[in-house]
Design a protein around this motif. Structure first.
Motif, PDB file in Angstrom:
ATOM      1  N   ALA B  21      -1.984   4.114  -0.734  1.00 21.61           N
ATOM      2  CA  ALA B  21      -2.800   3.049  -0.433  1.00 21.61           C
ATOM      3  C   ALA B  21      -4.275   3.611  -1.029  1.00 21.61           C
ATOM      4  O   ALA B  21      -5.073   3.100  -1.802  1.00 21.61           O
ATOM      5  CB  ALA B  21      -2.839   2.433   0.900  1.00 21.61           C
ATOM      6  N   LEU B  73      -4.168   1.705   7.603  1.00 21.64           N
ATOM      7  CA  LEU B  73      -4.291   0.848   6.303  1.00 21.64           C
ATOM      8  C   LEU B  73      -5.223  -0.401   6.788  1.00 21.64           C
ATOM      9  O   LEU B  73      -5.829  -0.960   5.701  1.00 21.64           O
ATOM     10  CB  LEU B  73      -2.798   0.617   6.003  1.00 21.64           C
ATOM     11  CG  LEU B  73      -1.839   1.532   5.637  1.00 21.64           C
ATOM     12  CD1 LEU B  73      -0.563   1.030   5.208  1.00 21.64           C
ATOM     13  CD2 LEU B  73      -2.432   2.343   4.504  1.00 21.64           C
ATOM     14  N   GLY B  77      -8.176  -1.035   4.369  1.00 24.93           N
ATOM     15  CA  GLY B  77      -8.345  -2.420   3.629  1.00 24.93           C
ATOM     16  C   GLY B  77      -9.459  -3.342   4.131  1.00 24.93           C
ATOM     17  O   GLY B  77     -10.069  -3.731   2.876  1.00 24.93           O
ATOM     18  N   TYR B 165      -2.336  -3.126   0.687  1.00 19.12           N
ATOM     19  CA  TYR B 165      -1.482  -1.929   1.066  1.00 19.12           C
ATOM     20  C   TYR B 165       0.038  -2.010   1.530  1.00 19.12           C
ATOM     21  O   TYR B 165       0.832  -1.571   1.622  1.00 19.12           O
ATOM     22  CB  TYR B 165      -2.118  -1.077   2.259  1.00 19.12           C
ATOM     23  CG  TYR B 165      -2.513  -2.125   3.498  1.00 19.12           C
ATOM     24  CD1 TYR B 165      -1.672  -2.404   4.346  1.00 19.12           C
ATOM     25  CD2 TYR B 165      -3.973  -2.487   3.748  1.00 19.12           C
ATOM     26  CE1 TYR B 165      -1.965  -3.151   5.504  1.00 19.12           C
ATOM     27  CE2 TYR B 165      -4.085  -3.301   4.802  1.00 19.12           C
ATOM     28  CZ  TYR B 165      -3.176  -3.717   5.873  1.00 19.12           C
ATOM     29  OH  TYR B 165      -3.638  -4.462   6.791  1.00 19.12           O
ATOM     30  N   THR B 168       1.894  -1.615  -1.823  1.00 12.93           N
ATOM     31  CA  THR B 168       2.079  -0.089  -2.012  1.00 12.93           C
ATOM     32  C   THR B 168       3.138   0.451  -0.892  1.00 12.93           C
ATOM     33  O   THR B 168       4.029   1.360  -1.476  1.00 12.93           O
ATOM     34  CB  THR B 168       0.794   0.753  -2.032  1.00 12.93           C
ATOM     35  OG1 THR B 168       0.001   0.616  -0.621  1.00 12.93           O
ATOM     36  CG2 THR B 168      -0.235   0.350  -3.171  1.00 12.93           C
ATOM     37  N   SER B 169       3.227  -0.058   0.273  1.00 14.03           N
ATOM     38  CA  SER B 169       3.986   0.469   1.387  1.00 14.03           C
ATOM     39  C   SER B 169       5.421  -0.122   0.875  1.00 14.03           C
ATOM     40  O   SER B 169       6.392   0.494   0.937  1.00 14.03           O
ATOM     41  CB  SER B 169       3.281  -0.201   2.707  1.00 14.03           C
ATOM     42  OG  SER B 169       2.670   0.372   3.172  1.00 14.03           O
TER      43      SER B 169
END
Lengths: 235, 235
Positions: B21, B73, B77, B165, B168-169
């Motif tokens: 992230a 995250l 974020g 995020y 991306t996770s």
């Protein structure tokens, strides 16, 4: 406003972390599957479209559906003003709740180490092995951390001078651990007076006290997360 | 502003969800234990006082320490404006991330069903049994849900027309599952084109593309969460 809570009707399970917070907050909610049965929960979940929960518990209110215990609690806490407003405290509260979520998952894995979908009896030998490490290493490590978390702030709660959903959740964790590991908890509890004090203070909150005496409070049993199997406990 | 990231230096592990992230967001960070070694992480964690993390990964910045991947995250974020501002979207994003957290914990439990502190070799037979249910039941159930989550919103991302995020996770989850279960994923992937498209789109984000080619990206290995043991995979 009224909330619809959806969770399995015959176990405290993960739903209980939501119930306790709502009872402590004095919120009005319909525990739908308690009223209509597990079939109604299965049907409700299957009928939902768009952003559906992965699993119960979930909360529905005015077209909004929120799932995952730490997420439901964050939502309720913010909406009803029982969480601190500062960013640092909000992040710390969420961090505590996520750590409670972690130990709850580990507790469940103790009696279901091989397959969540299989019976306990089919993984009993493995559960006995899993319980040993949990009791001896993981459990004190988590309790150490929660104890320090309480002692790190002024007051007897996890955050400053007022209870939050992390406190009601820690109450439920202690209650569940006492049910599942009575011998082990009897050994450990004297080392954690701050945790026990917090547990007792939550039980004495007016909303919680009334709830615990009502038939809305489900007893622990051997279908839930915290299960009492003699062979998994030891001092 | 620069962040200090603390995580075990020799595995992608849970730290990788944070790294990805940050790389996608173009944030400057010091991956402290990569630079100073695992001993430095142990010493740093032991020296902290007050609201300490239960475990790595944790992020330190300007006196603030944030632990637990979904919490880190959410913090990043919100602070850097890559999450939606509406309450519904924020709750949905957190719900997705918590579900990724759940499957990551289940993946780890596949190769460590009995005791996280013991060697794989001491629980290999149990892991083989655990892997069967994970591959056949849990994995498709999770993939079904992530696939529906992508298809429920316009655009190819988990929330609307911009990556977050959670994307991306999910990328890292797919990459890890491919490493751990290459045969099973080869069988399942044709059923989940939206997930694979999202994986590829994340890999093509400028920050992620550069990161994946750098030596900052750690390869999967048999000390991490996603481990390739031949006996745990099957088509």
């Amino acid at each position: 406003m009224a909330y619809e809570l959806w969770y399995w009707p015959d176990i405290p399970g993960r739903g209980e972390f939501v119930r306790l917070a709502m009872e402590a907050m004095g919120l009005d909610y319909d525990d739908c599957a308690r009223r209509m049965g597990a079939e109604a929960l299965i049907a409700d979940l299957a009928a939902r479209r768009g952003r559906t929960p992965f699993a119960a518990p979930y909360l529905a209110s005015e077209g909004l559906v929120v799932a995952q215990v730490p997420n439901i609690l964050m939502f309720l806490g913010e909406r009803h003003g029982i969480v601190p407003s500062g960013m640092r405290d909000r992040l710390w509260l969420n961090q505590i709740q996520l750590t409670i979520t972690d130990i709850v998952a580990e507790v469940h894995a103790v009696h279901h180490p091989i397959a969540t979908g299989d019976y306990y009896e089919d993984q009993r030998a493995e559960a006995i092995r899993a319980a040993t490490q949990f009791r001896d290493e993981r459990l004190p490590k988590f309790l150490d951390w929660f104890d320090a978390a309480i002692r790190d702030t002024p007051g007897d709660w996890l955050i400053d001078h007022h209870w939050t959903y992390a406190d009601t959740s820690l109450f439920q964790l202690v209650a569940g651990l006492r049910y599942m590991f009575p011998q082990r908890m009897a050994t450990l509890e004297p080392d954690y007076p701050a945790i026990i004090r917090l547990h007792d203070a939550v039980a004495a909150l007016p909303g919680v006290r009334a709830y615990l005496r009502s038939d809305r409070r489900l007893p622990f049993n051997e279908d839930g997360i915290f299960r009492h199997y003699l062979e998994l406990d030891a001092a």
